[in-house]
Design an enzyme around this catalytic site. Structure first.
Site, PDB file in Angstrom:
ATOM      1  N   ASN A 113      -2.256   2.953   3.414  1.00 14.29           N
ATOM      2  CA  ASN A 113      -1.697   4.262   3.754  1.00 14.29           C
ATOM      3  C   ASN A 113      -2.484   5.396   3.103  1.00 14.29           C
ATOM      4  O   ASN A 113      -2.545   6.499   3.633  1.00 14.29           O
ATOM      5  CB  ASN A 113      -0.225   4.333   3.327  1.00 14.29           C
ATOM      6  N   ASP A 157       0.843  -1.201   0.000  1.00  8.55           N
ATOM      7  CA  ASP A 157       0.000   0.000   0.000  1.00  8.55           C
ATOM      8  C   ASP A 157       0.881   1.255   0.000  1.00  8.55           C
ATOM      9  O   ASP A 157       0.849   2.034   0.944  1.00  8.55           O
ATOM     10  CB  ASP A 157      -0.944   0.010   1.220  1.00  8.55           C
ATOM     11  N   PHE A 167      -0.970  -0.743  12.522  1.00  3.77           N
ATOM     12  CA  PHE A 167      -1.783  -0.221  11.414  1.00  3.77           C
ATOM     13  C   PHE A 167      -2.267  -1.287  10.423  1.00  3.77           C
ATOM     14  O   PHE A 167      -3.467  -1.363  10.122  1.00  3.77           O
ATOM     15  CB  PHE A 167      -0.991   0.861  10.653  1.00  3.77           C
ATOM     16  N   ASN A 168      -1.361  -2.108   9.872  1.00  7.72           N
ATOM     17  CA  ASN A 168      -1.782  -3.042   8.815  1.00  7.72           C
ATOM     18  C   ASN A 168      -2.820  -4.040   9.312  1.00  7.72           C
ATOM     19  O   ASN A 168      -3.658  -4.512   8.534  1.00  7.72           O
ATOM     20  CB  ASN A 168      -0.584  -3.815   8.259  1.00  7.72           C
ATOM     21  N   ASP A 209       6.861   0.957   1.954  1.00  5.48           N
ATOM     22  CA  ASP A 209       6.488   0.001   0.890  1.00  5.48           C
ATOM     23  C   ASP A 209       7.319   0.270  -0.364  1.00  5.48           C
ATOM     24  O   ASP A 209       7.733  -0.671  -1.056  1.00  5.48           O
ATOM     25  CB  ASP A 209       5.009   0.168   0.496  1.00  5.48           C
ATOM     26  N   THR A 217       2.720  -6.059   2.812  1.00  6.79           N
ATOM     27  CA  THR A 217       3.241  -4.925   3.584  1.00  6.79           C
ATOM     28  C   THR A 217       2.153  -3.868   3.782  1.00  6.79           C
ATOM     29  O   THR A 217       2.443  -2.712   4.059  1.00  6.79           O
ATOM     30  CB  THR A 217       4.484  -4.303   2.900  1.00  6.79           C
ATOM     31  N   HIS A 252       9.694  -0.064   8.395  1.00  3.72           N
ATOM     32  CA  HIS A 252       8.993  -1.322   8.649  1.00  3.72           C
ATOM     33  C   HIS A 252       9.075  -2.337   7.483  1.00  3.72           C
ATOM     34  O   HIS A 252       9.580  -3.447   7.626  1.00  3.72           O
ATOM     35  CB  HIS A 252       7.492  -1.058   8.882  1.00  3.72           C
ATOM     36  N   ASP A 253       8.445  -1.970   6.355  1.00  2.00           N
ATOM     37  CA  ASP A 253       8.144  -2.962   5.303  1.00  2.00           C
ATOM     38  C   ASP A 253       9.357  -3.647   4.670  1.00  2.00           C
ATOM     39  O   ASP A 253       9.297  -4.850   4.364  1.00  2.00           O
ATOM     40  CB  ASP A 253       7.288  -2.306   4.202  1.00  2.00           C
TER      41      ASP A 253
END
Ligand code: BDR
Ligand code: CA
Length: 311
Positions: free
Chosen positions: A40, A11, A166-167, A16, A125, A240-241
């Site tokens: 996102n 996203d 979040f995800n 990402d 992700t 993160h991703d």
């Protein structure tokens, strides 16, 4: 060496975009397609962002647009406070010439996995809507998926609520479908992604590589680190991703523990929490390799060598 086949469901999103950059040109990986989901930002914006990244980096991988809202809840949750109005604020992209493929992302996942030799890894992700929809639409894909490596969840605190990341909270029901799929799962949660803080000295180090990937990385991370500081007060934003992709390139970058993990879809305050039974209190069957430690130096080396693949 046989390449590891993968579909990247994302996203974009600053982190990402870095994951796309890392997955597309690595000699150990065969990126079959980029599937996009709302997260996102709206699905229209995340799709444009994926196309902009592939165009900017001259990545020859098809982009498929997918679900624009969660499986059950009516409204998507977006993260404009972190990723900006476009979902990818910061870089200046040239006018977009690339086009998304006409097939829906969910159909692409189903067709590709059904036609495979059971050797495809799905990396997510973003919210897991596309993958969960594919599993519900064509359950025969489930035993054919090699593994799911996902950025999401936390066995400690969340980043949207004290409980939820979040995800997962963006589509907790979809995450529930994936967590109960009985496929091998690797969870790359906040517990490790918050160890990958992109301090200014990291941005400087990557920028020295002086190619398109380095300049994209720098412009993305400058914006991302600014909003991370505003929202969380951190000097360096957690990248993160990309850890999902780093793990595929070199699994020793993470330490994981095979435990039982569930997604709370019934709670109120804890809605969207990933309950990871790290001490085996419940004596329930393990279903998820939960990451608990990142080799930080190795991770940044993998990011840098990925950038160098664009020189
Ligand atoms: C996750 O949420 C998104 O904002 C990031 O792209 C990442 O996938 C972190 O919680
Ligand atoms: Ca993301």
């Amino acid at each position: 060496m046989e390449k590891q086949k993968l579909i990247l469901d994302c996203d974009p999103g600053h982190d990402d975009a870095v994951a796309i950059m890392m997955a597309a040109k690595n000699p150990a990986l065969d990126l079959l397609g980029i599937t996009v989901v709302a997260g996102n930002q709206t699905i229209e914006k995340t799709t444009i962002n994926a196309l902009n990244v592939t165009q900017y980096l001259n990545i020859d991988v098809p982009v498929y647009s997918g679900c624009g809202q969660p499986m059950v809840r009516e409204r998507p949750i977006i993260a404009a406070d972190i990723h900006g109005k476009t979902g990818l604020d910061g870089p200046n992209f040239k006018p977009l010439e690339r086009k998304k493929c006409s097939r829906h992302a969910v159909n692409f996942i189903i067709d590709t996995v059904m036609d495979s030799d059971d050797d495809i890894t799905i990396v997510t992700t973003g919210p897991m809507t596309n993958l969960a929809m594919a599993m519900r639409m064509q359950p025969l894909i489930i035993p054919k998926i090699k593994q799911v490596v996902f950025m999401g969840g936390s066995y400690q605190n969340g980043n949207v609520t004290p409980a939820a990341e979040f995800n997962i909270i963006a589509d907790a029901e979809a995450a529930y479908v994936v967590f109960t799929s009985k496929r091998p799962l690797v969870m790359v949660g906040l517990d490790v992604t918050r160890q990958a803080l992109c301090y200014p000295k990291i941005i400087e180090r990557m920028a020295k590589n002086d190619n398109e990937a380095a300049s994209l990385f720098s412009s993305l991370m400058e914006f991302f680190c600014k909003t991370q500081k505003e929202v969380f007060g951190w000097e360096g934003g957690p990248l993160h991703d990309p850890i999902t992709i780093a793990y595929l390139i070199d699994p020793t970058v993470l330490k994981t523990k095979y435990v039982n993990a569930t997604v709370d879809i019934k709670g109120v305050e804890s809605y969207g929490r990933t309950n990871c039974d790290m001490f085996n209190y419940n004596h329930w069957e393990p279903n998820c390799n939960v990451s608990y430690e990142l080799d930080i130096e190795k991770f940044w080396n993998i990011v840098e060598s990925s950038i160098q693949q664009y020189s």
